[in-house]
Design a protein around this motif. Structure first.
Motif: not given
Lengths: 228, 228
Positions: B158-159, B161, B216, B220, B222-223
Motif C-alpha cells: 500500500a505504500n 515510504d 506511486l 510524505p 505520517k508515521l
DNA sequence: CCTACCGATCGGTAGG
DNA sequence: CCTACCGATCGGTAGG
C-alpha cells in the motif's frame, strides 16, 4: 474434597471452576507447544498437579478440553478486540489497534488459545466445530466491519478499483489480512533480545504494508473486471 | 520379489523407487486429510496395498516418511516456480505467475506435500527440520528476489515510504504475502461448482489486493521512521 | 515384502 | 479427585 452434591449439570463450586480454568490454561500451553495429539492427558494432569485420571472429572474426554481451549480463546479475543476498537479515535487507529491486538492475542504469554485453534482445528470433532464456528463468526465480524470501512475510505490494500460495497471484496480482504497476521504463529517468536522485533514493531510494519497513509484517487483499471 | 542384493544404502531398483514414491504420494494425501499424528502406518500401507509392517522396508520410521513428503513438496514446488518465473514476460507477470503457481502447489489435486509441510511442521524431529530448512531457504529465495524487484518498482503493497533496498522490508513483505497465501490451506477448498471461486480467480483477487497497477509517487510519511 | 508378534502408551473408567 | 486398572491401538521388528 468438595462435599457438595455435584451432579455435573448442576451448579459448580468456585473451587471446581478454578481447577477447570487451570486445566484449560495449562492445556492451551501444552497444545501450543507440542500439538494436541502429542499432548497426553497425563501431561495435562501433571501440569496442574493431578493424577492421570482426574481431568476426566472436569471434562468428559480429551476433545472437550480442546473445545474449551478454543472457546476460551474466542471469548477472550472478542473482548480484547471489542474494547480496543471502542477506544480508537480514528479509522486509521482502528486498524492499528486491530492488528496490534490480534498480535497480542496470538503471541502474548498465557494467550495460547487462538494459536491452538489455528494449529489444531483438524483435531476438533465435527460436532464441536459447528459450535466454535458460531462464536468465531462473531469474532470475524468485528474485523469485517472495520475492514469494510477501510476499503470504503480507500486506505486499505494496493488498489481502489474494487467495489467497496461488494461483500466478496471485503471478505477476500479480511481473509488475506487475517491470513497474513495469523500465519505469524508459524514464524514469529517473542524474544527478550534488544535488537529483536517486538509486537509493537511487528504491528507497525504490518499496518504500513497494508494501509495507505492517504486515500488514493481511483486509478484506471488495467485488469479486466469479470462482469458488470 | 526383488532378487537384487539391496543393502539399503546401495542402488535401488526402479521397482523399489516406484513403491517408495507411491508411499510418499499416498502419505501426503493422508497427512493432508487427517494430519500426521492421526494417520497410522497401517493407513499408509493399506493405501498402497501393503501389509502393516512393509512401509518400514522403504523407510526407517514414520518420521522419515514425513520428511520425504516435505522434501518432495519443496523440490516439486521449486521447479514449478522456477519454470513459471522464467516464462513471465514482465515484472507484473512475474508476481501473477508466482501467486498462481503457489496456489497450484497448495491446492492442486495430488499436490498435498507443501500443505503437509505447513500443517505438520511441528511433528518433524529437530534434526530433520534443519535439512528441510536448507531446501526451503532456496524456495523462499525465489520469492524474495521477485518481491524485492516489485518493491523497488513501487508496485507492491500500500505504500512506498520504505527503503526498497532494506532487506528487512523485503523479508517482512515476503512473510506477509506468503503468509496470506499459505493461510488459504485453512479455508480454501476447490469445488467443481459453477459459481465457486477457482484458483485463477483466487490468484487474480490476491494479486489485485497486493499489487498496484501503477507505481506511486512517494507520499510524505505520517508515521515516524524509527531511526536513520 | 509378508507373517506374526511385541512392548509401550494412551484415553478412559469403576469404585471409592 | 485418587487408586488401580483395562482394552485398544500403534510404531516398529525378527525371520523368512
Amino acid at each position: 474434597m468438595p462435599d457438595s452434591t455435584h451432579t455435573k449439570t448442576a451448579q459448580v463450586t468456585p473451587e471446581e471452576a478454578n481447577r477447570r480454568q487451570a486445566l484449560i490454561r495449562q492445556s492451551a500451553r501444552l497444545f501450543r507447544e507440542k500439538g494436541y495429539d502429542a499432548t497426553t492427558v497425563r501431561d495435562i494432569a501433571a501440569a496442574v498437579g493431578m493424577r492421570s485420571g482426574s481431568p476426566f472429572y472436569h471434562f468428559k474426554n480429551k476433545q472437550e478440553i480442546l473445545k474449551a481451549v478454543m472457546e476460551e480463546g474466542l471469548h477472550q479475543g472478542f473482548e480484547r478486540i471489542e474494547t480496543a476498537l471502542a477506544q480508537a479515535p480514528s479509522l486509521q487507529a482502528k486498524f492499528q489497534t486491530l492488528v496490534r491486538t490480534q498480535y497480542g492475542i496470538l503471541h502474548d504469554e498465557g494467550s495460547e488459545f487462538i494459536a491452538v485453534l489455528l494449529y489444531d482445528w483438524r483435531s476438533l470433532p465435527a460436532e464441536y466445530k459447528q459450535e466454535i464456528i458460531r462464536v468465531k463468526d462473531r469474532y470475524d465480524a468485528l474485523w469485517q466491519a472495520t475492514l469494510q470501512e477501510l476499503l470504503q475510505a480507500g486506505v486499505l490494500g494496493a488498489n481502489t478499483d474494487h467495489d467497496p460495497e461488494a461483500v466478496a471484496d471485503v471478505k477476500m480482504a479480511r481473509l488475506l489480512v487475517m491470513g497474513a497476521i495469523n500465519f505469524t504463529v508459524t514464524w514469529y517468536k517473542q524474544q527478550p533480545v534488544p535488537g529483536h522485533m517486538d509486537l509493537d514493531a511487528l504491528a507497525e510494519r504490518t499496518v504500513r504494508f497494508f494501509m495507505r497513509q492517504h486515500p488514493l484517487t481511483p486509478t484506471p483499471s488495467k485488469l479486466g473486471t469479470p462482469k458488470g
